[in-house]
Design a protein around this motif. Structure first.
Motif, PDB file in Angstrom:
ATOM      1  N   VAL A   1       0.872  -1.171   0.000  1.00  0.00           N
ATOM      2  CA  VAL A   1       0.000   0.000   0.000  1.00  0.00           C
ATOM      3  C   VAL A   1       0.908   1.219   0.000  1.00  0.00           C
ATOM      4  O   VAL A   1       1.450   1.610   1.032  1.00  0.00           O
ATOM      5  CB  VAL A   1      -0.935   0.002   1.234  1.00  0.00           C
ATOM      6  N   TYR A   2       1.111   1.777  -1.183  1.00  0.00           N
ATOM      7  CA  TYR A   2       2.020   2.908  -1.351  1.00  0.00           C
ATOM      8  C   TYR A   2       1.474   3.730  -2.514  1.00  0.00           C
ATOM      9  O   TYR A   2       1.561   3.296  -3.659  1.00  0.00           O
ATOM     10  CB  TYR A   2       3.429   2.394  -1.647  1.00  0.00           C
ATOM     11  N   HIS A   3       0.844   4.853  -2.203  1.00  0.00           N
ATOM     12  CA  HIS A   3       0.148   5.643  -3.231  1.00  0.00           C
ATOM     13  C   HIS A   3      -0.860   4.752  -3.949  1.00  0.00           C
ATOM     14  O   HIS A   3      -0.875   4.665  -5.170  1.00  0.00           O
ATOM     15  CB  HIS A   3       1.129   6.269  -4.220  1.00  0.00           C
ATOM     16  N   GLY A   4      -1.675   4.059  -3.173  1.00  0.00           N
ATOM     17  CA  GLY A   4      -2.631   3.096  -3.711  1.00  0.00           C
ATOM     18  C   GLY A   4      -2.104   1.675  -3.506  1.00  0.00           C
ATOM     19  O   GLY A   4      -0.991   1.473  -3.030  1.00  0.00           O
ATOM     20  N   ARG A   5      -2.915   0.701  -3.847  1.00  0.00           N
ATOM     21  CA  ARG A   5      -2.518  -0.712  -3.710  1.00  0.00           C
ATOM     22  C   ARG A   5      -1.706  -1.127  -4.931  1.00  0.00           C
ATOM     23  O   ARG A   5      -2.073  -0.822  -6.057  1.00  0.00           O
ATOM     24  CB  ARG A   5      -3.748  -1.593  -3.580  1.00  0.00           C
ATOM     25  N   ARG A   6      -0.606  -1.842  -4.678  1.00  0.00           N
ATOM     26  CA  ARG A   6       0.240  -2.332  -5.769  1.00  0.00           C
ATOM     27  C   ARG A   6       0.534  -3.808  -5.539  1.00  0.00           C
ATOM     28  O   ARG A   6       1.002  -4.188  -4.464  1.00  0.00           O
ATOM     29  CB  ARG A   6       1.555  -1.569  -5.830  1.00  0.00           C
ATOM     30  N   ASP A   7       0.250  -4.612  -6.544  1.00  0.00           N
ATOM     31  CA  ASP A   7       0.572  -6.031  -6.497  1.00  0.00           C
ATOM     32  C   ASP A   7       1.907  -6.259  -7.184  1.00  0.00           C
ATOM     33  O   ASP A   7       2.082  -5.903  -8.348  1.00  0.00           O
ATOM     34  CB  ASP A   7      -0.522  -6.863  -7.172  1.00  0.00           C
ATOM     35  N   VAL A   8       2.841  -6.839  -6.458  1.00  0.00           N
ATOM     36  CA  VAL A   8       4.188  -7.077  -6.971  1.00  0.00           C
ATOM     37  C   VAL A   8       4.389  -8.591  -7.110  1.00  0.00           C
ATOM     38  O   VAL A   8       4.326  -9.317  -6.115  1.00  0.00           O
ATOM     39  CB  VAL A   8       5.250  -6.490  -6.013  1.00  0.00           C
ATOM     40  N   PRO A   9       4.603  -9.067  -8.330  1.00  0.00           N
ATOM     41  CA  PRO A   9       4.758 -10.511  -8.520  1.00  0.00           C
ATOM     42  C   PRO A   9       6.118 -11.023  -8.044  1.00  0.00           C
ATOM     43  O   PRO A   9       7.102 -10.283  -8.018  1.00  0.00           O
ATOM     44  CB  PRO A   9       4.610 -10.688 -10.035  1.00  0.00           C
ATOM     45  N   PHE A  10       6.156 -12.300  -7.664  1.00  0.00           N
ATOM     46  CA  PHE A  10       7.424 -12.959  -7.346  1.00  0.00           C
ATOM     47  C   PHE A  10       7.345 -14.407  -7.805  1.00  0.00           C
ATOM     48  O   PHE A  10       6.272 -14.966  -7.995  1.00  0.00           O
ATOM     49  CB  PHE A  10       7.757 -12.875  -5.847  1.00  0.00           C
ATOM     50  N   GLU A  11       8.518 -14.998  -7.993  1.00  0.00           N
ATOM     51  CA  GLU A  11       8.610 -16.388  -8.410  1.00  0.00           C
ATOM     52  C   GLU A  11       9.943 -16.948  -7.928  1.00  0.00           C
ATOM     53  O   GLU A  11      10.975 -16.298  -8.065  1.00  0.00           O
ATOM     54  CB  GLU A  11       8.526 -16.486  -9.931  1.00  0.00           C
ATOM     55  N   ARG A  12       9.913 -18.137  -7.348  1.00  0.00           N
ATOM     56  CA  ARG A  12      11.120 -18.789  -6.853  1.00  0.00           C
ATOM     57  C   ARG A  12      11.021 -20.282  -7.104  1.00  0.00           C
ATOM     58  O   ARG A  12       9.945 -20.866  -7.061  1.00  0.00           O
ATOM     59  CB  ARG A  12      11.309 -18.571  -5.348  1.00  0.00           C
TER      60      ARG A  12
END
Length: 129
Positions: free
Chosen positions: A98-109
């Motif tokens: 939640v930084y200047h609105g909601r942001r979804d950050v993808p990850f993969e491992r």
């Protein structure tokens, strides 16, 4: 990150999943949740959602831990692979900041379960907003 089996019985197994979220920014980032999918060996994908009330400190890593309950059929497959000496995993998902609105950050491992935990730390790094 690490993934290890913390319990296994005839009803299934429990996985302890620890992610490391890195904040490359000079400001703290409020972090809310993780949606994830994990596949271990040939098992069916297991999906989950974990809610956190965490502020990722500026320029630091923060450990995030959750548990995944694995159904009996998947647990048998995972334990069979571990008994054979290895079980690979593939973990994907999104971290919601939640930084200047909601942001979804993808990850993969990807990695290997060895002796019921992964080998070596890795970091799921949020993109710079």
């Amino acid at each position: 990150e690490s993934i290890r089996i913390t319990d296994a019985n005839l009803l299934g197994a429990t996985l302890d999943v620890e992610l490391s979220a890195y904040n490359p920014n000079s400001d703290p980032l409020p972090f809310e949740e993780v949606e994830y999918e994990i596949r271990i060996g040939d098992s069916s994908p297991m999906r989950g959602h974990a809610v956190f009330d965490v502020h990722l400190a500026a320029l630091e890593s923060t450990p995030l831990r959750t548990t995944i309950r694995v159904p009996a059929t998947a647990a048998v497959s995972i334990l069979r692979e571990l008994n054979a000496g290895h079980a690979s995993y593939h973990l994907t998902g999104t971290m919601t900041l939640v930084y200047h609105g909601r942001r979804d950050v993808p990850f993969e491992r990807e990695g290997e379960l060895n002796d019921q935990k992964t080998s070596g730390p890795q970091q799921a790094r949020p993109a710079t907003p």
